[in-house]
Design a protein around this motif. Structure first.
Motif, PDB file in Angstrom:
ATOM      1  N   ARG A 117       0.830  -1.209   0.000  1.00 34.94           N
ATOM      2  CA  ARG A 117       0.000   0.000   0.000  1.00 34.94           C
ATOM      3  C   ARG A 117       0.861   1.254   0.000  1.00 34.94           C
ATOM      4  NH1 ARG A 117      -2.277   3.706  -1.015  1.00 34.94           N
ATOM      5  NH2 ARG A 117      -4.260   4.555  -0.278  1.00 34.94           N
ATOM      6  N   GLY A 118       1.974   1.207   0.733  1.00 29.64           N
ATOM      7  CA  GLY A 118       2.894   2.333   0.736  1.00 29.64           C
ATOM      8  C   GLY A 118       3.561   2.538  -0.620  1.00 29.64           C
ATOM      9  N   ALA A 120       1.138   4.270  -2.845  1.00 28.15           N
ATOM     10  CA  ALA A 120       1.016   5.681  -2.489  1.00 28.15           C
ATOM     11  C   ALA A 120       2.218   6.468  -3.010  1.00 28.15           C
ATOM     12  CB  ALA A 120       0.888   5.828  -0.978  1.00 28.15           C
ATOM     13  N   ASP A 121       3.420   5.908  -2.896  1.00 30.22           N
ATOM     14  CA  ASP A 121       4.620   6.575  -3.406  1.00 30.22           C
ATOM     15  C   ASP A 121       4.559   6.737  -4.923  1.00 30.22           C
ATOM     16  OD1 ASP A 121       5.556   6.661  -0.830  1.00 30.22           O
ATOM     17  OD2 ASP A 121       6.828   4.877  -1.042  1.00 30.22           O
ATOM     18  N   CYS A 167      -0.670   6.663  -6.400  1.00 29.89           N
ATOM     19  CA  CYS A 167      -1.989   6.025  -6.453  1.00 29.89           C
ATOM     20  C   CYS A 167      -2.869   6.572  -5.334  1.00 29.89           C
ATOM     21  CB  CYS A 167      -1.830   4.515  -6.324  1.00 29.89           C
ATOM     22  SG  CYS A 167      -3.374   3.623  -6.162  1.00 29.89           S
ATOM     23  N   VAL A 168      -4.056   7.050  -5.685  1.00 29.12           N
ATOM     24  CA  VAL A 168      -5.004   7.574  -4.693  1.00 29.12           C
ATOM     25  C   VAL A 168      -6.313   6.793  -4.698  1.00 29.12           C
ATOM     26  CG1 VAL A 168      -4.020   9.894  -4.760  1.00 29.12           C
ATOM     27  CG2 VAL A 168      -5.868   9.289  -6.344  1.00 29.12           C
TER      28      VAL A 168
END
Length: 303
Positions: A217-218, A221-222, A225-226
Motif C-alpha cells: 500500500r505504501g 502511495a509513493d 496512487c489515490v
C-alpha cells in the motif's frame, strides 16, 4: 453433371498427431481417469465452498464430457476428499485411476497437506496437479472481476490507457494472494500481466500478512496512487471473503470480488488434467509389439 457455380468443398484441417496435436487431448490407450476437484474449505459449514465446486464441475464437463468428475472438500464431513478417492485404488492394466486438481490459484500449503493425507489414507492411484496458477489466463479473469465492479474498463488496452480520469476507475491494484511467499510469487506473475492490460501499477501482496499489505500500500502511495483496489486472486473458499471489506477499510482501498467459478478457470483445470495424462507413459511409450496384430485376408502370417 456438376454445377460449375457450386463452391468447392472446404478442406478441413487435418488433425495433428503426436504429443502436440492438442493441449486438451490425451492418449486413448490411457483411458479416462476420474478427475477429482479438490476444493479448500468445508462445504458443510460454508455454502459457497460446495457451490463453487458444483459450478466448476458443470463448467468442466463442457471441456471433459467423457470424464467422471467429482468434488472433494479438504475439510468438513460433507463431500470429503477421502470419500471421492475411496474407490480409486490401483487396478492391473490401468496406469492411472484418477487425477486430483487443487481448486487454488497458487501454491496453498494447507490444501496440499490435506490432499497428501487423503491420498495416503485411501491408497488411491492418483496424481496431483499443480494449482490453477500461475497461468496467463488468470489475469484475464481478474480483469473481468475488476470491470464488473466498475473499477476498470472491460476492453484491453490499445495504445491508450483503459483507466478513465474519474473517481470510480482505479489507478493502482493490489493482487491479493493466500498461501505464503510462494503464493505471492505466483500472484506476481499475474500482477505483471494485469498491469500490461490496464496500464496502471499492479503489485502482489499476501492477504493474510498485514506487513505485506502495508508495504505494498505504501509503494502504491509513493507511485501516486489515490484510488487503490484490492483484487483477490483467489477462487474464494481458501479465504474468509468477509475479511475483504475489513481489509479495504483498514488500507483505504476498495475490493473486487474473488475469482469464483468461471469458464476460464475450468479450462485451466482441464489443461492441468491433460498435462498429467500426456505425461503418463512418456518414459516408456507403447511399442509396435504392444499394439494388437492386424487381422484380415491382407494380413495373413507369412508361411
Amino acid at each position: 453433371m456438376q454445377n460449375p457455380d457450386r463452391l468447392p468443398p472446404r478442406d478441413l484441417p487435418r488433425r495433428r498427431s503426436g504429443r502436440h496435436r492438442n493441449p486438451l487431448s490425451f492418449d486413448s490407450w490411457i483411458g479416462t481417469p476420474t478427475l477429482v476437484l479438490a476444493v479448500p474449505g468445508d462445504s458443510g459449514s460454508d455454502a459457497d465452498t460446495g457451490g463453487v465446486g458444483a459450478q466448476m464441475v458443470d463448467l468442466l464437463r463442457s471441456y471433459r464430457p467423457e470424464v467422471t468428475i467429482r468434488i472433494g472438500c479438504v475439510e468438513g464431513s460433507d463431500h470429503r476428499l477421502a470419500d471421492a478417492l475411496a474407490d480409486l485404488e490401483p487396478v492391473a492394466g490401468h496406469p492411472l485411476r484418477g487425477v486430483v486438481v487443487p481448486l487454488v490459484t497458487a501454491p496453498h500449503p494447507a490444501t496440499s497437506r490435506a490432499i497428501a493425507e487423503a491420498v495416503e489414507s485411501t491408497g488411491a492411484d492418483v496424481r496431483v496437479t499443480d494449482g490453477l496458477g500461475p497461468h496467463p489466463m488468470l489475469a484475464e479473469v481478474l480483469h473481468l472481476r475488476l470491470a464488473e465492479s466498475g473499477f476498470v474498463r472491460a476492453d484491453r488496452m490499445r495504445l491508450i490507457s483503459v483507466v478513465a480520469p474519474n473517481t470510480t476507475m482505479t489507478d493502482g491494484v493490489i493482487v491479493g494472494a493466500v498461501g505464503g511467499d510462494d503464493a505471492v510469487n505466483a500472484a506476481g506473475v499475474t500482477a505483471v500481466l494485469l498491469a500490461a492490460r490496464l496500464g496502471v501499477t499492479v503489485l502482489p501482496a499476501d492477504l493474510e500478512d498485514e506487513a505485506s499489505l502495508e508495504q505494498v500500500r505504501g509503494q502504491l502511495a509513493d507511485a501516486g496512487c489515490v484510488r487503490p483496489v484490492i483484487a483477490p486472486s483467489i477462487v474464494g473458499p481458501e479465504f474468509d471473503v468477509d475479511r475483504l471489506a475489513e481489509l479495504g477499510e483498514r488500507y483505504s482501498a476498495r475490493c473486487s470480488a474473488p475469482l469464483g467459478a468461471s469458464s476460464t478457470l475450468a479450462k485451466i483445470a482441464a489443461l492441468r488434467y491433460a498435462e498429467i495424462l500426456n505425461s503418463v507413459g512418456l518414459d516408456t511409450p507403447p511399442t509396435v509389439d504392444d499394439l494388437p496384430s492386424p487381422v484380415g485376408s491382407r494380413h495373413r502370417p507369412e508361411s
